[in-house]
Design an enzyme around this catalytic site. Structure first.
Site, PDB file in Angstrom:
ATOM      1  N   HIS A 198      46.662  36.425  38.631  1.00 33.25           N
ATOM      2  CA  HIS A 198      45.548  36.602  37.662  1.00 33.25           C
ATOM      3  C   HIS A 198      45.948  37.609  36.294  1.00 33.25           C
ATOM      4  O   HIS A 198      46.865  38.448  36.437  1.00 33.25           O
ATOM      5  CB  HIS A 198      44.670  37.606  38.560  1.00 33.25           C
ATOM      6  CG  HIS A 198      43.391  37.982  37.941  1.00 33.25           C
ATOM      7  ND1 HIS A 198      42.678  37.305  36.980  1.00 33.25           N
ATOM      8  CD2 HIS A 198      42.730  39.060  38.291  1.00 33.25           C
ATOM      9  CE1 HIS A 198      41.718  38.072  36.685  1.00 33.25           C
ATOM     10  NE2 HIS A 198      41.635  39.131  37.346  1.00 33.25           N
ATOM     11  N   ASP A 249      44.602  44.912  34.908  1.00 30.51           N
ATOM     12  CA  ASP A 249      45.078  45.612  36.019  1.00 30.51           C
ATOM     13  C   ASP A 249      46.206  45.168  36.789  1.00 30.51           C
ATOM     14  O   ASP A 249      46.951  45.641  37.566  1.00 30.51           O
ATOM     15  CB  ASP A 249      44.014  46.176  36.719  1.00 30.51           C
ATOM     16  CG  ASP A 249      43.182  44.952  37.239  1.00 30.51           C
ATOM     17  OD1 ASP A 249      43.195  43.957  36.562  1.00 30.51           O
ATOM     18  OD2 ASP A 249      42.758  45.029  38.489  1.00 30.51           O
TER      19      ASP A 249
HETATM   20 FE1  FEO Z   1      40.507  40.962  38.004  1.00 30.33          FE
HETATM   21 FE2  FEO Z   1      41.848  43.441  39.675  1.00 30.33          FE
HETATM   22  O1  FEO Z   1      41.492  42.425  38.329  1.00 30.33           O
END
Ligand code: FEO
Length: 396
Positions: free
Chosen positions: A79, A83
């Site tokens: 992803h 983060d």
């Molecule tokens: Fe979609 Fe933990 O980021």
């Protein structure tokens, strides 16, 4: 910090004890969070995801203690959100030619974020990457919760690296589901689902059924936030199926804001009527302006119906009420009933405005709502109690 989760698989992420707001100021994280990155050392070595960019220096230094960076054969980017990808620029500065495996949308997102010409390898559902005697199998998870999202499954060890799905914002040194407080774990998991995944429930349902139909063993689910599901790991997948299908408990949430306590008194009287009519239902009241937005959204997610209250101001509604209605619209709750109420002095448009908002947000509005002029007197309070009794029946 790192720890082994299997003989050749280590957690190499970052526990963020200080985090109290996530996605800017959008999401409250009362219990902190973690950014989970995993290192698999087989014949070949793969790193799954990284951490938030603010921790990139610390992350890379810790990683060097686990393995010389040039020995990492593959980086897997499940992803692209910051983060999990934020430490990629620092990492890739050391190993610029190492291939990054991600979806085609992952290439777009990572390039859009970092504008680097990295060595991308695009993968699709079912593609396999040999690590020697074990393989990583990729499963695209589009819109769970970004277009680029995917999961990776490690054969033999039977680990599903699920990224955001099944995550929870919890900071803990006890990084397994069976070691933490179960009520806290459930609360953070449902809050995560309610605030992030609700709009994608149809896709959640489809994807989980697709993964379960693979009928592969799952010994652990390793999400990218919070604790690892090792005890009965599929419990969270089955729980997601329940949440994805018009989830509702026997709860009615009354969310309001008030200027001079008139609308608050209406809320309390309506609640009294509901409880008198149906003592089995859980009624919860929240002053929207004084409540944590994400906790309130979680309560609405759990409810079969919601009553929204605001006095009229400037021919409109109070700003905190407008904000939560906007949030409710975006989350696309399914199969929930609603009504509006509020007091007013002269023009009195608020109830109609809230009713329209609730309807356009997909709630089944059960009536035209309830208004009280000026400060509710004894008679108006009686009307509110009777209204509560009536909506208790309409909300069944
Ligand atoms: Fe979609 Fe933990 O980021």
């Amino acid at each position: 910090m790192s720890f082994k989760i299997k003989e050749n698989v280590s957690w190499v992420g970052k526990i963020d004890w200080e985090l109290r707001k996530f996605h800017g100021e959008e999401y409250s994280t009362h219990r902190g969070s973690s950014y989970n990155s995993y290192l698999i050392k087989e014949g070949k070595t793969a790193l799954i995801d990284t951490v938030w960019g603010k921790f990139s220096g610390e992350f890379v230094e810790n990683l060097k203690k686990e393995i010389p960076l040039e020995k990492i054969d593959f980086v897997i980017a499940n992803h692209a959100e910051s983060d999990h990808s934020g430490a990629l620029p620092e990492l890739m500065r050391h190993i610029p030619d190492t291939p990054i495996y991600c979806t085609s949308n992952g290439v777009k997102s990572l390039t859009g974020h970092y504008h680097q010409d990295w060595n991308f390898h695009i993968v699709k559902t079912g593609d396999k990457l040999s690590l020697g005697s074990k393989e990583l199998i990729f499963i695209e998870a589009q819109m769970l919760h970004w277009p680029d999202s995917m999961m990776s499954y490690l054969t033999h060890d039977s680990i599903l690296f699920s990224n955001d799905a099944f995550g929870q914002h919890i900071a803990s040194e006890r990084m397994y589901n069976d070691l933490v407080d179960q009520a806290e774990l459930f609360q953070e998991a449902i809050k995560y689902y309610a605030n992030i995944l609700t709009p994608f429930s149809a896709l959640v349902d489809k994807k989980i059924k697709e993964v379960l139909a693979l009928n592969v063993p799952v010994d652990m689910i390793c999400p990218s936030h919070g604790v690892i599901w090792r005890k009965d790991p599929l419990q969270i997948a089955n729980q997601y199926l329940e949440w994805a299908n018009a989830y509702a408990e026997n709860q009615i949430t009354i969310a309001y804001d008030s200027m001079w306590d008139g609308t608050r008194r209406m809320a309390e009287a309506i609640a009294k009527g509901i409880v008198e009519a149906d003592p089995t239902v859980a009624v919860k009241l929240f002053n929207i302006a004084r409540s944590d937005k994400n906790d309130l959204i979680t309560e609405i997610f759990k409810s079969k119906a919601v009553l929204v209250g605001s006095p009229t101001i400037n021919k409109g509604i109070l700003s905190a009420v407008a904000a939560i209605l906007e949030e409710m619209k975006g989350l696309k709750f399914m199969n929930k009933k609603a009504a509006a109420f509020g007091c007013y002095g002269w023009s009195g448009e608020a109830v109609k405005i809230m009713t329209q908002h609730l309807s356009s947000a997909g709630f089944t509005v059960v009536d035209e709502g309830l208004r009280a002029m000026w400060n509710p007197d004894t008679k108006a309070i009686e009307i509110c109690i009777e209204y509560g009794k009536r909506v208790a029946g309409l909300f069944k």
